[in-house]
Design a protein around this motif. Structure first.
Motif, mmCIF file in Angstrom:
data_model
loop_
_atom_site.group_PDB
_atom_site.id
_atom_site.type_symbol
_atom_site.label_atom_id
_atom_site.label_comp_id
_atom_site.label_asym_id
_atom_site.label_seq_id
_atom_site.Cartn_x
_atom_site.Cartn_y
_atom_site.Cartn_z
ATOM 1 N N ALA A 46 0.771 -1.154 0.055
ATOM 2 C CA ALA A 46 0.013 -0.220 -0.161
ATOM 3 C C ALA A 46 0.906 1.117 0.143
ATOM 4 O O ALA A 46 0.814 2.090 -0.993
ATOM 5 C CB ALA A 46 -1.016 -0.028 1.298
ATOM 6 N N ARG A 47 1.710 1.533 1.143
ATOM 7 C CA ARG A 47 2.428 2.414 1.237
ATOM 8 C C ARG A 47 3.664 2.910 0.070
ATOM 9 O O ARG A 47 3.629 3.867 -0.409
ATOM 10 C CB ARG A 47 3.251 2.512 2.676
ATOM 11 N N THR A 48 4.035 1.713 -0.123
ATOM 12 C CA THR A 48 5.467 1.900 -1.123
ATOM 13 C C THR A 48 4.919 2.090 -2.600
ATOM 14 O O THR A 48 5.390 3.092 -3.072
ATOM 15 C CB THR A 48 6.053 0.460 -1.103
ATOM 16 N N HIS A 262 6.053 2.293 13.852
ATOM 17 C CA HIS A 262 5.731 0.977 12.935
ATOM 18 C C HIS A 262 5.828 1.162 11.568
ATOM 19 O O HIS A 262 4.901 2.184 11.178
ATOM 20 C CB HIS A 262 4.356 0.421 13.461
ATOM 21 N N CYS A 263 6.381 0.622 10.776
ATOM 22 C CA CYS A 263 6.484 0.698 9.128
ATOM 23 C C CYS A 263 5.126 0.733 8.769
ATOM 24 O O CYS A 263 4.860 1.062 7.545
ATOM 25 C CB CYS A 263 7.461 0.059 8.695
ATOM 26 N N LEU A 264 4.214 -0.304 9.218
ATOM 27 C CA LEU A 264 2.879 -0.757 8.803
ATOM 28 C C LEU A 264 3.084 -1.598 7.578
ATOM 29 O O LEU A 264 4.040 -1.239 6.828
ATOM 30 C CB LEU A 264 1.758 0.420 8.507
ATOM 31 N N PRO A 265 2.167 -2.435 7.307
ATOM 32 C CA PRO A 265 1.200 -2.892 8.034
ATOM 33 C C PRO A 265 1.108 -3.648 9.370
ATOM 34 O O PRO A 265 2.184 -4.403 9.612
ATOM 35 C CB PRO A 265 0.509 -3.980 7.010
ATOM 36 N N VAL A 276 -1.636 0.901 22.167
ATOM 37 C CA VAL A 276 -0.357 1.455 21.868
ATOM 38 C C VAL A 276 -0.232 2.345 20.307
ATOM 39 O O VAL A 276 0.104 3.534 20.342
ATOM 40 C CB VAL A 276 0.904 0.538 21.859
ATOM 41 N N ILE A 277 -0.702 1.465 19.452
ATOM 42 C CA ILE A 277 -0.593 1.954 18.136
ATOM 43 C C ILE A 277 -1.642 3.146 17.882
ATOM 44 O O ILE A 277 -1.381 4.252 17.057
ATOM 45 C CB ILE A 277 -0.982 0.916 17.097
ATOM 46 N N VAL A 284 3.044 6.502 13.574
ATOM 47 C CA VAL A 284 3.020 5.666 12.448
ATOM 48 C C VAL A 284 2.598 6.426 11.362
ATOM 49 O O VAL A 284 3.142 6.000 10.190
ATOM 50 C CB VAL A 284 2.158 4.247 12.697
ATOM 51 N N PHE A 285 1.834 7.325 11.183
ATOM 52 C CA PHE A 285 1.169 7.874 10.140
ATOM 53 C C PHE A 285 2.089 9.031 9.753
ATOM 54 O O PHE A 285 2.191 9.314 8.495
ATOM 55 C CB PHE A 285 -0.331 8.192 10.239
#
Ligand code: CP
Ligand code: NVA
Length: 312
Positions: A46-48, A262-265, A276-277, A284-285
């Motif tokens: 998703a992110r990449t 956290h890099c996610l997912p 925590v998240i 994280v965002f």
């Protein structure tokens, strides 16, 4: 010869700092005007995918994304032939692959042919440099906001010593940030990574106890216990990492204003809890946002260094 980035230490310290400054520039240079990039994904993203595609557009370029079986790297045709074919059309080949060796094979083919195309690692089993760069950008940004001296910042990574912590370790070494990794025996950073970190003038402190790692930490970072490609080991890994969950109890042992990364997912309820998240400490965002900036920085660096000629 074209530049490539398969991991953070493919950059000199000067290049690393320049990549960050290109990334945070409010006006990215249109270095990819009339240029394009091939983005190959052997694994989901998703992110990449989104950060890299939108970064290419921000630089004036055109991304062509190819997924899954359609890529057929080394199956439909050899890595060599695919790399040189894509180099006929594109300035950059970004690739997310199961085996890091594929990326090396691509760079070898391109360099031997003298093609004018750069390879960018979009995640392999060994490294995730786009993530590692976004992470250090986030750490620097947050440290500045908290008036922390970057040379005194402590990052604690808790969990599996995987691709993400490898690139994070190299980024921390480049930026002079202290990194402590807590992983169970057998899942700790490899000697080869430790040597590369030391070559950059950094160190990684490795411990088994996650509570020891987070003591006095400014940042706590975690990632999945089972990376893409390791699914067959998932149940064993759940057991091995059972005591490595980033939860409220662990976070309490760090500094009171610790930030959670956290890099996610994320696999909520496994390596990290909802509490925590979803807490105010979670950044994280901000990391996810900085993925676009790190892609802008890396692509600018790669494309700027290229000559103008078309290959072949
Ligand atoms: N962090 C990261 O690389 O996310 P994706 O797998 O969604 O690209
Ligand atoms: N370590 C994870 C990172 C995902 C972005 C994986 O490789 O699956």
């Amino acid at each position: 010869m074209a530049n490539h980035v398969l991991d953070i230490d493919d950059l000199t310290l000067d290049e690393f700092n320049k990549v960050i400054s290109y990334g945070i520039s409010p006006n990215p240079q249109k270095v990819m005007a009339d240029k394009s990039a091939a983005l190959l994904f052997e694994k989901p993203s998703a992110r990449t995918r989104h950060s890299t595609e939108t970064a290419i557009v921000a630089l004036g370029g055109h991304p062509v994304t190819v997924k899954g079986d359609e890529v057929g790297i080394g199956k439909r045709e050899s890595v060599h032939d695919l790399a040189l074919t894509l180099a006929c059309y594109h300035s950059v080949i970004g690739a997310r692959v199961f085996d890091h060796k594929v990326l090396k094979e691509m760079t070898r083919a391109i360099d031997e042919a003298g093609a004018n195309c750069s390879v960018l690692n979009l995640l392999s089993n060994k490294a995730h440099p786009c993530q590692g760069l976004a992470d250090i950008m986030t750490i620097i940004q947050e440290s500045n906001e908290m008036n922390l001296d970057i040379g005194k910042v402590k990052v604690a990574y808790v969990g599996d010593s995987n691709n993400v912590v490898s690139s994070l370790a190299l980024s921390c070494a480049m930026a002079g940030v202290k990194l402590v990794v807590a992983s169970p025996p057998g899942f700790q950073p490899e000697d080869e990574l430790i040597k590369r970190v030391e070559r950059l003038g950094g160190t990684i402190e490795i411990v088994v106890d996650p509570f020891e790692a987070v003591e006095g930490a400014d940042f706590i970072y975690t990632d999945t216990w089972t990376s893409m490609g390791q699914e067959a080991e998932a149940s064993v890994r759940k057991e091995v990492f059972r005591n490595y969950q980033v939860n409220d109890l662990l976070v309490k042992r760090a500094k009171s204003d610790v930030k959670i990364m956290h890099c996610l997912p994320a696999h909520r309820g496994e390596e990290i809890t909802d509490s925590v998240i979803d807490s105010k400490s979670s950044i994280v965002f901000k990391q996810a946002y900085n993925r676009k900036l790190s892609a802008i920085g890396l692509l600018t660096h790669l494309v700027k260094a290229q000559g103008g000629q078309i290959w072949p």
